[in-house]
Design a protein around this motif. Structure first.
Motif, PDB file in Angstrom:
ATOM      1  N   GLY A   1     -11.960   4.641 -40.390  1.00  0.00           N
ATOM      2  CA  GLY A   1     -11.363   5.339 -41.482  1.00  0.00           C
ATOM      3  C   GLY A   1     -10.410   6.635 -41.231  1.00  0.00           C
ATOM      4  N   VAL A   2     -10.790   7.399 -40.156  1.00  0.00           N
ATOM      5  CA  VAL A   2      -9.945   8.385 -39.581  1.00  0.00           C
ATOM      6  C   VAL A   2      -8.279   8.098 -39.361  1.00  0.00           C
ATOM      7  N   GLY A   3      -8.478   6.820 -38.772  1.00  0.00           N
ATOM      8  CA  GLY A   3      -6.909   6.384 -38.375  1.00  0.00           C
ATOM      9  C   GLY A   3      -6.419   5.337 -39.436  1.00  0.00           C
TER      10      GLY A   3
ATOM     11  N   ALA B   1       0.535  -4.984 -33.670  1.00  0.00           N
ATOM     12  CA  ALA B   1       0.445  -4.610 -32.203  1.00  0.00           C
ATOM     13  C   ALA B   1       1.731  -3.920 -32.120  1.00  0.00           C
ATOM     14  N   ALA B   2       3.053  -3.911 -32.647  1.00  0.00           N
ATOM     15  CA  ALA B   2       4.158  -3.311 -32.321  1.00  0.00           C
ATOM     16  C   ALA B   2       3.985  -1.902 -33.156  1.00  0.00           C
ATOM     17  N   ALA B   3       3.350  -1.581 -34.239  1.00  0.00           N
ATOM     18  CA  ALA B   3       3.163  -0.238 -35.007  1.00  0.00           C
ATOM     19  C   ALA B   3       2.442   0.608 -33.562  1.00  0.00           C
ATOM     20  N   ALA B   4       1.321   0.054 -33.085  1.00  0.00           N
ATOM     21  CA  ALA B   4       0.578   0.630 -32.268  1.00  0.00           C
ATOM     22  C   ALA B   4       1.206   0.927 -30.809  1.00  0.00           C
TER      23      ALA B   4
ATOM     24  N   LEU C   1      -5.107   0.516 -35.571  1.00  0.00           N
ATOM     25  CA  LEU C   1      -3.944  -0.691 -35.435  1.00  0.00           C
ATOM     26  C   LEU C   1      -4.560  -1.723 -34.466  1.00  0.00           C
ATOM     27  N   GLY C   2      -5.456  -1.091 -33.513  1.00  0.00           N
ATOM     28  CA  GLY C   2      -6.027  -2.299 -32.642  1.00  0.00           C
ATOM     29  C   GLY C   2      -6.979  -2.987 -33.421  1.00  0.00           C
ATOM     30  N   VAL C   3      -7.889  -2.523 -34.222  1.00  0.00           N
ATOM     31  CA  VAL C   3      -8.962  -3.214 -34.952  1.00  0.00           C
ATOM     32  C   VAL C   3      -8.168  -4.087 -35.740  1.00  0.00           C
ATOM     33  N   LEU C   4      -7.080  -3.681 -36.423  1.00  0.00           N
ATOM     34  CA  LEU C   4      -6.193  -4.346 -37.476  1.00  0.00           C
ATOM     35  C   LEU C   4      -5.765  -5.704 -36.657  1.00  0.00           C
ATOM     36  N   HIS C   5      -5.151  -5.427 -35.502  1.00  0.00           N
ATOM     37  CA  HIS C   5      -4.645  -6.637 -34.852  1.00  0.00           C
ATOM     38  C   HIS C   5      -5.738  -7.597 -34.371  1.00  0.00           C
TER      39      HIS C   5
ATOM     40  N   ILE D   1       1.788   8.223 -31.088  1.00  0.00           N
ATOM     41  CA  ILE D   1       0.609   8.544 -32.341  1.00  0.00           C
ATOM     42  C   ILE D   1      -0.667   8.963 -31.919  1.00  0.00           C
ATOM     43  N   ALA D   2      -1.501   9.427 -32.739  1.00  0.00           N
ATOM     44  CA  ALA D   2      -2.666   9.876 -32.555  1.00  0.00           C
ATOM     45  C   ALA D   2      -3.613   8.748 -32.165  1.00  0.00           C
TER      46      ALA D   2
END
Length: 381
Positions: free
Chosen positions: A192-194, A334-337, A350-354, A342-343
């Motif tokens: 949730g933090v990210g 992955a591209a956004a990561a 973003l890794g979890v989302l990927h 970035i923090a």
């Protein structure tokens, strides 16, 4: 052309598919290459179960009686959709739903014309067919991108919300439930933090891409190139240029190319990676995308030869659409990561989302295997 209840356990032979475009939608299906893997053996089809037996009588399968009316009808749909788009044109952000619907219908007709020109090229003037197909692929690809970026953003933001939401999995026993809740809560808290920052980053990136695509689409629709395409389709609505010597030819003029389109599809599906192959393997995505494009060509050929869509292919086609969407969403995450500076919490989200979208990729592949209506093996030997 096969019915779903026909059983096949051997992989069919196939001719290499041309490496030219066949139209485009959100995934820009502008290129259809050779099937991923070459089939072996022969397809054993019971006599009397091909397209002539299922739909039009063989003597009626002429370009004048079947293909030409189909192309004229799709051209009329294209022109009708174009007129509606002009009447309701407005930016999607300001509620131009009618324009968006007209654009989808425009792309739908363009894809069917382009796909039919690809499959039945031998029955048509080849130079004209290749040129118009190329231009329709360009147009459909340009029009598809804005919708693709909007859908990708919605998908990713909703997935982030679900991943970082308050819901916790059920567990057996009070102690187990408490331990699972504590562990899951910690994970969700870290996510949730990210998640909010990840969502904001994705929104900035994809909204910018969508805005640029919208501008490109408007520019394309006002270009001389587009007007030339529209003029060519308008001529198609009244006159279909046939290949010399095609007039009066019967079943083989349409059955043979339709059969080749089907064989290429079956070979591509048979060559797909097995269900127990390594997960998260992006290198496998191309084979699945190829199967999706070949399924589309087969569906369009089915519409031409049999006069209607194939209902049995709807579910597996939808599964491949979802597969495409999940693959592209995972790539966007992955591209956004990889955004500089970035923090860590944002990168983690973003890794979890990927990973979540790659799980969706695997789920879509499973659905395809479950809904594939033919008995052809879904794994390569």
């Amino acid at each position: 052309m096969r019915r779903p209840d026909q059983q096949t356990t051997t992989r069919p032979t196939t001719d290499p598919a041309p490496g030219t475009g066949t139209g485009a939608d959100a995934d820009a299906d502008a290129t259809v290459g050779a099937p991923p893997g070459k089939a072996e053996g022969q397809d054993h089809r019971p006599a009397g179960t091909g397209p002539a037996a299922e739909g039009h009588p063989a003597g009626d399968l002429t370009t004048e009686a079947v293909l030409a009316p189909y192309l004229r009808g799709q051209a009329a749909d294209f022109l009708r959709s174009l007129r509606l788009h002009h009447e309701h044109s407005a930016p999607a952000e300001s509620g131009g739903h009618d324009a968006a619907a007209a654009t989808r219908a425009l792309r739908r007709a363009a894809r069917r014309i382009s796909g039919s020109l690809h499959t039945f090229r031998a029955a048509l003037d080849p130079h004209w067919a290749d040129q118009l197909r190329s231009e329709l692929a360009w147009l459909s690809g340009v029009l598809a991108r804005e919708h693709a970026y909007a859908g990708r953003l919605t998908r990713l933001v909703e997935a982030l919300h679900q991943l970082s939401g308050p819901a916790l999995p059920a567990a057996r026993g009070a102690r187990a439930a408490g331990e699972a809740a504590a562990s899951d809560a910690q994970g969700r808290a870290a996510l949730g933090v990210g998640a909010a920052r990840a969502g904001a980053l994705l929104e900035r990136r994809l909204t910018l891409a969508r805005t640029r695509s919208h501008s490109a689409a408007l520019q394309a629709l006002g270009s001389s190139r587009f007007h030339a395409v529209a003029d060519a389709v308008a001529l198609l609505a009244s006159d279909v240029p046939l290949a010399p010597g095609t007039t009066g030819r019967t079943a083989e003029a349409l059955l043979e190319p339709a059969e080749r389109a089907e064989q290429r599809l079956l070979a591509a599906v048979a060559a797909l990676p097995p269900a127990d192959s390594e997960p998260y393997n992006e290198a496998q995505d191309a084979a699945w995308h190829q199967a999706r494009l070949l399924l589309r060509l087969h569906r369009y050929a089915h519409e031409v030869v049999l006069g209607a869509a194939a209902p049995s292919l709807a579910s597996c086609g939808h599964a491949l659409d979802l597969h495409r969407d999940a693959v592209e969403a995972a790539a966007a995450a992955a591209a956004a990561a990889r955004t500089p500076r970035i923090a860590p919490a944002t990168a983690y989200a973003l890794g979890v989302l990927h990973a979540d979208q790659r799980h969706e990729v695997e789920a879509a592949r499973a659905v395809f295997r479950e809904t594939w209506p033919y008995a052809t093996a879904l794994t390569a030997p």
